[in-house]
Design an enzyme around this catalytic site. Structure first.
Site, PDB file in Angstrom:
ATOM      1  N   GLU A  98       8.843  21.977  24.595  1.00 55.63           N
ATOM      2  CA  GLU A  98       7.406  22.000  24.098  1.00 55.63           C
ATOM      3  C   GLU A  98       7.058  23.038  23.493  1.00 55.63           C
ATOM      4  O   GLU A  98       7.612  24.349  23.812  1.00 55.63           O
ATOM      5  CB  GLU A  98       6.613  21.819  25.415  1.00 55.63           C
ATOM      6  CG  GLU A  98       7.147  20.478  26.090  1.00 55.63           C
ATOM      7  CD  GLU A  98       6.496  19.209  25.147  1.00 55.63           C
ATOM      8  OE1 GLU A  98       5.545  18.962  24.823  1.00 55.63           O
ATOM      9  OE2 GLU A  98       7.377  18.479  25.032  1.00 55.63           O
ATOM     10  N   VAL A 134       7.581  16.466  14.495  1.00 53.35           N
ATOM     11  CA  VAL A 134       8.088  14.942  14.292  1.00 53.35           C
ATOM     12  C   VAL A 134       7.457  14.366  12.962  1.00 53.35           C
ATOM     13  O   VAL A 134       7.930  13.654  12.346  1.00 53.35           O
ATOM     14  CB  VAL A 134       7.444  14.482  15.574  1.00 53.35           C
ATOM     15  CG1 VAL A 134       7.405  13.166  15.682  1.00 53.35           C
ATOM     16  CG2 VAL A 134       8.009  14.983  16.834  1.00 53.35           C
ATOM     17  N   ASP A 138       5.325  18.577  32.052  1.00 55.71           N
ATOM     18  CA  ASP A 138       6.091  17.301  30.909  1.00 55.71           C
ATOM     19  C   ASP A 138       6.381  16.119  31.831  1.00 55.71           C
ATOM     20  O   ASP A 138       6.175  15.120  31.391  1.00 55.71           O
ATOM     21  CB  ASP A 138       7.016  18.124  29.965  1.00 55.71           C
ATOM     22  CG  ASP A 138       7.516  17.014  29.148  1.00 55.71           C
ATOM     23  OD1 ASP A 138       6.904  16.738  27.996  1.00 55.71           O
ATOM     24  OD2 ASP A 138       8.538  16.373  29.324  1.00 55.71           O
ATOM     25  N   GLU A 190       5.943   3.967  22.385  1.00 59.47           N
ATOM     26  CA  GLU A 190       7.263   4.259  22.987  1.00 59.47           C
ATOM     27  C   GLU A 190       7.910   5.585  22.984  1.00 59.47           C
ATOM     28  O   GLU A 190       8.900   5.730  23.743  1.00 59.47           O
ATOM     29  CB  GLU A 190       8.386   3.195  21.851  1.00 59.47           C
ATOM     30  CG  GLU A 190       9.804   3.106  22.264  1.00 59.47           C
ATOM     31  CD  GLU A 190       9.822   2.364  23.524  1.00 59.47           C
ATOM     32  OE1 GLU A 190       9.521   0.854  23.496  1.00 59.47           O
ATOM     33  OE2 GLU A 190      10.299   2.619  24.387  1.00 59.47           O
ATOM     34  N   VAL A 197       7.957   8.525  26.101  1.00 57.67           N
ATOM     35  CA  VAL A 197       8.936   8.664  27.404  1.00 57.67           C
ATOM     36  C   VAL A 197      10.035   8.408  26.801  1.00 57.67           C
ATOM     37  O   VAL A 197      10.353   7.223  26.349  1.00 57.67           O
ATOM     38  CB  VAL A 197       8.386   7.841  28.517  1.00 57.67           C
ATOM     39  CG1 VAL A 197       9.300   8.084  29.731  1.00 57.67           C
ATOM     40  CG2 VAL A 197       6.906   8.111  28.829  1.00 57.67           C
ATOM     41  N   GLY A 236      14.587  21.943  19.086  1.00 53.04           N
ATOM     42  CA  GLY A 236      13.586  21.100  19.054  1.00 53.04           C
ATOM     43  C   GLY A 236      13.279  20.340  20.299  1.00 53.04           C
ATOM     44  O   GLY A 236      12.415  19.266  20.321  1.00 53.04           O
ATOM     45  N   GLY A 256      13.360  15.519  20.515  1.00 53.13           N
ATOM     46  CA  GLY A 256      14.072  15.784  19.289  1.00 53.13           C
ATOM     47  C   GLY A 256      13.223  14.963  18.061  1.00 53.13           C
ATOM     48  O   GLY A 256      12.929  13.877  18.258  1.00 53.13           O
ATOM     49  N   LYS A 269       4.872  12.343  32.110  1.00 51.44           N
ATOM     50  CA  LYS A 269       5.948  11.044  31.552  1.00 51.44           C
ATOM     51  C   LYS A 269       5.673  10.176  32.805  1.00 51.44           C
ATOM     52  O   LYS A 269       5.914   8.781  32.576  1.00 51.44           O
ATOM     53  CB  LYS A 269       7.105  11.724  31.234  1.00 51.44           C
ATOM     54  CG  LYS A 269       7.050  12.140  29.760  1.00 51.44           C
ATOM     55  CD  LYS A 269       8.455  12.775  29.442  1.00 51.44           C
ATOM     56  CE  LYS A 269       8.540  13.225  28.301  1.00 51.44           C
ATOM     57  NZ  LYS A 269       9.584  14.351  27.920  1.00 51.44           N
ATOM     58  N   LYS A 294       2.400  11.824  25.398  1.00 52.81           N
ATOM     59  CA  LYS A 294       2.382  11.853  27.008  1.00 52.81           C
ATOM     60  C   LYS A 294       1.327  12.217  27.517  1.00 52.81           C
ATOM     61  O   LYS A 294       0.772  11.734  28.471  1.00 52.81           O
ATOM     62  CB  LYS A 294       3.663  12.053  27.277  1.00 52.81           C
ATOM     63  CG  LYS A 294       4.022  13.548  27.361  1.00 52.81           C
ATOM     64  CD  LYS A 294       5.142  13.777  26.584  1.00 52.81           C
ATOM     65  CE  LYS A 294       5.079  15.373  26.065  1.00 52.81           C
ATOM     66  NZ  LYS A 294       6.456  15.670  25.529  1.00 52.81           N
TER      67      LYS A 294
HETATM   68  N1  HSE Z   1      10.135  18.928  25.943  1.00 51.46           N
HETATM   69  C1  HSE Z   1      10.289  17.462  26.173  1.00 51.46           C
HETATM   70  C2  HSE Z   1      11.763  17.486  26.814  1.00 51.46           C
HETATM   71  C3  HSE Z   1      10.273  16.658  24.840  1.00 51.46           C
HETATM   72  O1  HSE Z   1      12.493  18.660  26.732  1.00 51.46           O
HETATM   73  O2  HSE Z   1      12.214  16.289  27.143  1.00 51.46           O
HETATM   74  C4  HSE Z   1      10.186  15.302  24.908  1.00 51.46           C
HETATM   75  O3  HSE Z   1       9.106  14.929  25.308  1.00 51.46           O
END
Ligand code: HSE
Length: 414
Positions: free
Chosen positions: A187, A19, A198, A127, A130, A184, A297, A202, A103
């Site tokens: 995680e 990123v 994850d 922003e 999430v 991409g 992404g 979130k 997050k």
């Molecule tokens: N690994 C997370 C997903 C990336 O697949 O949504 C974005 O937070």
């Protein structure tokens, strides 16, 4: 008296992975009507590695050197809680605005960071943490009337949604995860996606944002998509729905929440959210709002981070109200998709009778024989609390020697 007007927004970048690299490239493009954003320093693990940063940028593994460059804004893309937490607390303590996409950090220490931001009257924007590609958190933060919500149901993990969508189409889970990593989305440790961690993090951030309460993500009922079987996917289709990795929270009375794969009826708006798409369905005082789009992404996350930076630079962001009260999230009463299998199962009507004897009432069923010759049945039930389901299934296992699995089931919103 002379007034000195800055000709660029000088930022310090904490972390320069996928990123951060996308952000550096984006920031280097013409900025149109906005002040250019210049990355003047970057905290990285290995400063000798080539990165798309200006030769003038200070690239260092020493966090103290970063603050010496006096950044106007700190952008945090490290992920995880350490060393991100102390660095952001230091930035906020120095009244340096913070933009983060982290997050995990927000979910676990969001209240502390909000308190620090409020104490120094310094903006803290997140922003991209999430559903990065759908800019709805900032919109709602500035619109408390429209944002007066009492609950939400959402798909917030693109990798899990992609894997389940691919699995329905017959692809292998391993191949789908590899593809999500290549794109991409996954995680660095994809188990955080597949185990629901994850998504729970979130959800904790969404609860902070909309319900103004701090729930620890580890205390939210969480299950991953790892345990979803091909038989459950097939039964879900026969019963008129699909299995999706959902998160829900309701704070109309008390607070209930879960993050887990669930049966979603075809008529539910989330049933059609496929692949890596994310969506959030928010129950507000004035009706139900649906936000849908890319959740992950590097490119979309970098774009959203840059927008946060520009918003702060434009001076339009107020500091937040402060820390949040800690809260517990109870497991809700929901409908269920029960799946059982064994070499020979009792008749569905007998299974339904046994479940009913434990107060678990079925409303639809589907039977099939799996490739390995097992009898497999699924039942949709009416609402029940989890302990009642566990008790009913334990009794069923004892009576028929079957194996059992239970997923929560969503209802079509009224
Ligand atoms: N690994 C997370 C997903 C990336 O697949 O949504 C974005 O937070």
């Amino acid at each position: 008296m002379t007034t000195c007007v800055a000709s660029s927004v000088d930022v310090a970048l904490l972390g320069c992975g996928n990123v951060g690299t996308a952000l550096a490239r984006l920031a280097a493009q013409p900025s149109g009507p906005h002040l250019p954003v210049t990355i003047t320093s970057a905290l990285v693990r290995d400063p000798s590695r080539p990165r798309p940063l200006s030769p003038a940028a200070r690239v260092t593994a020493d966090a103290r050197a970063l603050f010496a460059t006096q950044p106007a804004i700190v952008i945090e893309l490290l992920g995880g809680t350490e060393p991100a937490r102390p660095l952001l607390l230091e930035a906020l303590g120095r009244r340096i605005p913070v933009v983060t996409a982290n997050k995990s950090l927000l979910a676990r220490h969001g209240s502390e960071l909000r308190a620090a931001a409020a104490a120094s009257s310094t903006p803290l924007l997140y922003e991209a943490a999430v559903v990065a590609g759908v800019p709805f958190l900032g919109t709602f933060a500035r619109r408390p009337q429209a944002a007066a919500a009492s609950g939400l149901v959402a798909i917030v993990n693109g990798t899990s949604n992609f894997v389940l969508t691919q699995a329905v189409a017959g692809a292998s889970v391993t191949a789908a995860v590899t593809e999500a990593q290549r794109l991409g989305y996954a995680e660095p440790d994809p188990r955080n996606d597949l185990a629901g961690i994850d998504a729970a993090e979130k959800l904790a951030v969404l609860i902070q944002h909309f319900a103004h309460r701090a729930v620890h993500p580890d205390a939210i009922e969480t299950r991953g998509i790892e345990a979803v079987s091909p038989a459950q996917l097939a039964h879900a289709r026969e019963l008129g729905g699909v299995i999706k990795p959902v998160v829900t929270a309701d704070w109309s009375e008390g607070l209930t929440a879960f993050a887990a794969p669930a049966f979603v009826p075809a008529a539910h708006p989330l049933a059609r959210v496929d692949g890596v798409e994310n969506a959030v369905l928010l129950d507000t005082r004035h009706g139900r709002l649906l936000f849908q789009g890319p959740g992950a992404g590097p490119a979309v996350t970098a774009a959203t981070v840059l927008d946060d930076v520009r918003e702060i630079a434009a001076g339009s962001v107020a500091a937040g109200a402060g820390g949040l009260p800690a809260a517990e999230a109870a497991a809700p009463e929901t409908e269920w998709l029960i799946t059982i299998d064994a070499p020979r199962l009792p008749r569905p009507v007998d299974v339904a009778d046994l479940l009913a004897a434990h107060g678990l009432f079925t409303r639809a069923s589907s039977s099939r024989r799996t490739a390995d010759g097992q009898d497999c049945q699924s039942f949709l039930t009416w609402r029940a609390i989890a302990p009642r389901v566990e008790l009913a299934l334990a009794s069923l296992r004892l009576a028929s020697g079957c194996t059992t699995a239970a997923l929560r089931a969503l209802e079509v919103p009224a």
